[in-house]
Design a protein around this motif. Structure first.
Motif, PDB file in Angstrom:
ATOM      1  N   UNK A 111       2.027  -6.007   0.047  1.00  0.00           N
ATOM      2  CA  UNK A 111       1.666  -4.629  -0.237  1.00  0.00           C
ATOM      3  C   UNK A 111       2.766  -3.630   0.048  1.00  0.00           C
ATOM      4  N   UNK A 112       2.384  -2.369  -0.051  1.00  0.00           N
ATOM      5  CA  UNK A 112       3.351  -1.283   0.034  1.00  0.00           C
ATOM      6  C   UNK A 112       3.932  -1.120   1.431  1.00  0.00           C
ATOM      7  N   UNK A 113       3.178  -1.508   2.454  1.00  0.00           N
ATOM      8  CA  UNK A 113       3.660  -1.315   3.825  1.00  0.00           C
ATOM      9  C   UNK A 113       4.975  -2.047   4.057  1.00  0.00           C
ATOM     10  N   UNK A 114       5.073  -3.277   3.554  1.00  0.00           N
ATOM     11  CA  UNK A 114       6.302  -4.048   3.745  1.00  0.00           C
ATOM     12  C   UNK A 114       7.460  -3.398   2.985  1.00  0.00           C
ATOM     13  N   UNK A 118      10.997  -1.875   4.599  1.00  0.00           N
ATOM     14  CA  UNK A 118      12.353  -2.263   4.195  1.00  0.00           C
ATOM     15  C   UNK A 118      13.170  -1.028   3.820  1.00  0.00           C
ATOM     16  N   UNK A 119      12.569  -0.113   3.059  1.00  0.00           N
ATOM     17  CA  UNK A 119      13.285   1.103   2.672  1.00  0.00           C
ATOM     18  C   UNK A 119      13.603   1.966   3.893  1.00  0.00           C
ATOM     19  N   UNK A 120      12.652   2.089   4.800  1.00  0.00           N
ATOM     20  CA  UNK A 120      12.891   2.887   6.008  1.00  0.00           C
ATOM     21  C   UNK A 120      14.025   2.293   6.836  1.00  0.00           C
ATOM     22  N   UNK A 121      14.075   0.966   6.884  1.00  0.00           N
ATOM     23  CA  UNK A 121      15.145   0.307   7.633  1.00  0.00           C
ATOM     24  C   UNK A 121      16.486   0.487   6.931  1.00  0.00           C
ATOM     25  N   UNK A 203      14.704  -9.344  -0.585  1.00  0.00           N
ATOM     26  CA  UNK A 203      14.282  -9.662   0.780  1.00  0.00           C
ATOM     27  C   UNK A 203      12.900 -10.315   0.775  1.00  0.00           C
ATOM     28  N   UNK A 204      12.001  -9.840  -0.087  1.00  0.00           N
ATOM     29  CA  UNK A 204      10.671 -10.449  -0.173  1.00  0.00           C
ATOM     30  C   UNK A 204      10.768 -11.892  -0.671  1.00  0.00           C
ATOM     31  N   UNK A 205      11.757 -12.156  -1.501  1.00  0.00           N
ATOM     32  CA  UNK A 205      11.964 -13.530  -1.965  1.00  0.00           C
ATOM     33  C   UNK A 205      12.407 -14.418  -0.812  1.00  0.00           C
ATOM     34  N   UNK A 223      -3.431 -13.178   7.604  1.00  0.00           N
ATOM     35  CA  UNK A 223      -3.031 -11.796   7.338  1.00  0.00           C
ATOM     36  C   UNK A 223      -1.847 -11.459   8.232  1.00  0.00           C
ATOM     37  N   UNK A 224      -0.721 -11.179   7.609  1.00  0.00           N
ATOM     38  CA  UNK A 224       0.474 -10.836   8.374  1.00  0.00           C
ATOM     39  C   UNK A 224       0.382  -9.400   8.874  1.00  0.00           C
ATOM     40  N   UNK A 225       1.085  -9.134   9.965  1.00  0.00           N
ATOM     41  CA  UNK A 225       1.101  -7.785  10.536  1.00  0.00           C
ATOM     42  C   UNK A 225       2.536  -7.359  10.799  1.00  0.00           C
ATOM     43  N   UNK A 226       2.740  -6.051  10.786  1.00  0.00           N
ATOM     44  CA  UNK A 226       4.062  -5.474  11.015  1.00  0.00           C
ATOM     45  C   UNK A 226       4.009  -4.604  12.264  1.00  0.00           C
ATOM     46  N   UNK A 227       5.007  -4.754  13.122  1.00  0.00           N
ATOM     47  CA  UNK A 227       5.127  -3.927  14.324  1.00  0.00           C
ATOM     48  C   UNK A 227       6.484  -3.234  14.295  1.00  0.00           C
ATOM     49  N   UNK A 228       6.470  -1.917  14.358  1.00  0.00           N
ATOM     50  CA  UNK A 228       7.709  -1.141  14.302  1.00  0.00           C
ATOM     51  C   UNK A 228       8.247  -0.872  15.702  1.00  0.00           C
TER      52      UNK A 228
END
Length: 229
Positions: A111-114, A118-121, A203-205, A223-228
């Motif tokens: 989804x869009x969160x990932x 990546x763009x924010x990084x 990167x998603x690849x 369900x994967x999760x992201x931690x900033x």
């Protein structure tokens, strides 16, 4: 997704042709320093091309080897029609090629969160983030950035080895994808150059290959999760 990767591959191949032409000019001019510098650039570009080609078709090299074997038997006088052993070998090769040609790499879509992460990084709005693959085992991809690259890391390698999460087969798969084992930081690291960055597709690849080709999606979080951070 393959269209974007093919586009990136085309860019690298154009750069390769340009650098090769520059090296030829350098040779004519006897400019050995320029030859050295451009040769280093060429090696990096060739490495990127091999990586991208392996992403598009992880079995490309194996298929080429099998085709060369067929060529040896059939087109170079090595094949004998009454040789049952050779017939059997060719049948096995054909079956293997059919199997490899039917391979279709799987892709994750988180989804869009990932994509936003990546763009924010890439644009240095965040220092990095963790993409959890199996949170309870602390198996994750660590995303960080230096001046020119995004770094994807699997950390705590020694601990993951002891828990048989990072066995030899998985480690070899990571190396094939393009990760390098950096023992001094106990990590596997993939360096993604930002020169041609325009979206998160590449990167998603890489992440897809880690999930499906290295870990085979076995016992990972549904369900994967992201931690900033």
């Amino acid at each position: 997704m393959n269209e974007e990767i093919n586009e990136l591959l085309s860019i690298y191949k154009q750069e390769k042709e340009l650098i090769e032409s520059l090296i030829e000019s350098d040779k004519i001019d006897n400019d050995y320093k320029a030859i050295y510098l451009n040769s280093k650039i060429l090696v990096n570009i060739q490495r990127q091309i091999r990586l991208i080609e392996s992403l598009l078709d992880p079995h490309a090299q194996e298929k080429e080897q099998l085709k060369r074997t067929i060529d040896f038997y059939v087109n170079r006088g090595g094949f004998q029609k009454d040789n049952d052993y050779q017939k059997h070998i060719l049948e096995q090769i054909d079956q293997k090629l059919d199997q490899l040609n039917s391979y279709k790499p799987a892709y994750f879509d988180d989804g869009q969160e990932f994509d936003d992460a990546i763009f924010d990084l890439a644009e240095q709005r965040i220092k990095g983030f963790i993409f959890n693959l199996k949170k309870e085992e602390k198996l994750f991809l660590l995303f960080e950035r230096n001046e020119k690259e995004i770094l994807l890391s699997i950390t705590n390698v020694k601990r993951l080895k002891k828990k048989y999460i990072l066995d030899k087969t998985t480690r070899n798969a990571l190396k094939f994808i393009g990760f390098k084992e950096e023992k001094h930081i106990d990590s596997f690291v993939f360096n993604y150059n930002l020169d041609h960055f325009k979206d998160a597709i590449f990167i998603k690849t890489i992440v897809s290959r880690v999930i499906f080709d290295a870990f085979h999606f076995q016992n990972l979080d549904n369900k994967t999760t992201i931690e900033f951070f």
